[in-house]
Every structure is written in structure tokens, then in C-alpha cells.
Design a protein around this motif. Structure first.
Motif, PDB file in Angstrom:
ATOM      1  N   SER A  61       0.843  -1.196   0.000  1.00  0.00           N
ATOM      2  CA  SER A  61       0.000   0.000   0.000  1.00  0.00           C
ATOM      3  C   SER A  61       0.879   1.246   0.000  1.00  0.00           C
ATOM      4  CB  SER A  61      -0.903  -0.008   1.235  1.00  0.00           C
ATOM      5  OG  SER A  61      -0.130   0.112   2.401  1.00  0.00           O
ATOM      6  N   THR A  62       0.250   2.399   0.042  1.00  0.00           N
ATOM      7  CA  THR A  62       0.995   3.659   0.037  1.00  0.00           C
ATOM      8  C   THR A  62       1.838   3.828   1.294  1.00  0.00           C
ATOM      9  OG1 THR A  62      -0.939   4.800   0.939  1.00  0.00           O
ATOM     10  CG2 THR A  62      -0.637   4.846  -1.459  1.00  0.00           C
ATOM     11  N   LYS A  63       1.430   3.192   2.390  1.00  0.00           N
ATOM     12  CA  LYS A  63       2.219   3.288   3.628  1.00  0.00           C
ATOM     13  C   LYS A  63       3.601   2.669   3.438  1.00  0.00           C
ATOM     14  CE  LYS A  63       2.084   2.072   8.515  1.00  0.00           C
ATOM     15  NZ  LYS A  63       1.339   1.413   9.581  1.00  0.00           N
ATOM     16  N   GLU A  64       3.649   1.473   2.851  1.00  0.00           N
ATOM     17  CA  GLU A  64       4.930   0.816   2.604  1.00  0.00           C
ATOM     18  C   GLU A  64       5.775   1.593   1.596  1.00  0.00           C
ATOM     19  OE1 GLU A  64       2.062  -1.214   2.352  1.00  0.00           O
ATOM     20  OE2 GLU A  64       2.278  -2.284   4.232  1.00  0.00           O
TER      21      GLU A  64
ATOM     22  N   ASP B  85       4.205  12.315   2.367  1.00  0.00           N
ATOM     23  CA  ASP B  85       3.038  11.803   3.072  1.00  0.00           C
ATOM     24  C   ASP B  85       2.318  10.768   2.210  1.00  0.00           C
ATOM     25  OD1 ASP B  85       1.014  11.453   4.899  1.00  0.00           O
ATOM     26  OD2 ASP B  85      -0.016  13.326   4.407  1.00  0.00           O
ATOM     27  N   LYS B  86       1.896   9.665   2.845  1.00  0.00           N
ATOM     28  CA  LYS B  86       1.211   8.597   2.110  1.00  0.00           C
ATOM     29  C   LYS B  86      -0.126   9.068   1.549  1.00  0.00           C
ATOM     30  CE  LYS B  86      -1.258   6.614   6.000  1.00  0.00           C
ATOM     31  NZ  LYS B  86      -1.626   5.448   6.722  1.00  0.00           N
ATOM     32  N   LYS B  87      -0.706  10.105   2.130  1.00  0.00           N
ATOM     33  CA  LYS B  87      -1.998  10.616   1.650  1.00  0.00           C
ATOM     34  C   LYS B  87      -1.867  11.351   0.322  1.00  0.00           C
ATOM     35  CE  LYS B  87      -3.671  11.002   6.329  1.00  0.00           C
ATOM     36  NZ  LYS B  87      -3.781  11.894   7.470  1.00  0.00           N
TER      37      LYS B  87
END
Length: 149
Positions: free
Chosen positions: A94-97, A111-113
Motif C-alpha cells: 500500500s501507500t504506507k509501505e 506523506d502517504k496521503k
């Protein structure tokens, strides 16, 4: 009476505009609530200087975002994922990783957002992730997913 608006006022206009209103409305509502200033030559000059400063800051932010977009587009980010029989992956990316990998591999803190994935990454190979760095700048990050050993 002419007033320089310090904030958006629903019935009058937007911040920074010079509007002509009744003197009573200005003295009883706009000025006491600090929604505007009287349009004196000094206040008009201050407004002009503020607008110049804001445009310069906005241009600097845009330049920084463009430079960051070039930096992001130049190098791919490498991630690995566990793979079972037949090439099936366990889990997803995901965008977090991706944000953590960007921090570790390239030293960029994004930022992952701000990252946009149509769907989480569940396959090996090369994937493209768009990152909204500024309202006018969107960067394309290349994510290379390999098999974890």
C-alpha cells in the motif's frame, strides 16, 4: 466607504479585495470584528506588498515541488513481497509501505496521503504511483516489486 477585506465575508467578497460599503455597516460590523480595514493609502500599500510577498512564496513552493518531482521520477523504489506457488503473492503493498521505502531508500519524506494508487499492488513487476506534490505538480514514482527471499 472603501474597505480592504482581511477575511472572506459572505455578502461582501474575498480576502484582499477592496469593496465599497455603507459607512454604518463598516463602523458597526466590519471594523469591530476585524474583518476589514479602512482603505487608506498606507493600508493599500501594505496590501500591495503583502500580495507581492504571497506570489513570491507561492512561486518558491512551486519551484520546490517541481524539483522534488524530478528527484522522485529519476530513481525507482524497490520493494519485496512474499510469493507462493505459481507466483501468487501473500499480502499487498500500500501507500504506507511505499512512503516508508521512499524515506529509507531515497531519503524523501512524502506523506502517504499524497500518493494515489488505483488499487493496492498485488503483483510482481514495475508499477507507477502518482504523487500530488502541489496543486499544479504531480510526480510519477516507479515502484519495482520483487520476490522476497
Amino acid at each position: 466607504m472603501e474597505i480592504i477585506l482581511l477575511e472572506d465575508v459572505k455578502s461582501l467578497g474575498k480576502k484582499g479585495e477592496i469593496v465599497k460599503i455603507n459607512e454604518g455597516y463598516a463602523r458597526n460590523f466590519v471594523l469591530p470584528k476585524k474583518l476589514g480595514l479602512e482603505a487608506t493609502p498606507k493600508n493599500l500599500n501594505d496590501l500591495k506588498l503583502t500580495k507581492v510577498k504571497e506570489t513570491r512564496l507561492a512561486q518558491e513552493e512551486l519551484d520546490v515541488a517541481k524539483a522534488l518531482a524530478l528527484k522522485v521520477a529519476q530513481k525507482p523504489v524497490k520493494l519485496s513481497i512474499k510469493v507462493g506457488e505459481g507466483g501468487r503473492t501473500f499480502g499487498s503493498i500500500s501507500t504506507k509501505e511505499i512512503a516508508i521505502a521512499l524515506q529509507n531508500q531515497l531519503g524523501l519524506e512524502i506523506d502517504k496521503k499524497k500518493m494515489h494508487l488505483d488499487d493496492v499492488i498485488k503483483t510482481l513487476g514495475t508499477h507507477s504511483v502518482s504523487i500530488k506534490l502541489h496543486k499544479d505538480v504531480t510526480a510519477q514514482l516507479t515502484v519495482v516489486v520483487t520476490e522476497a527471499k
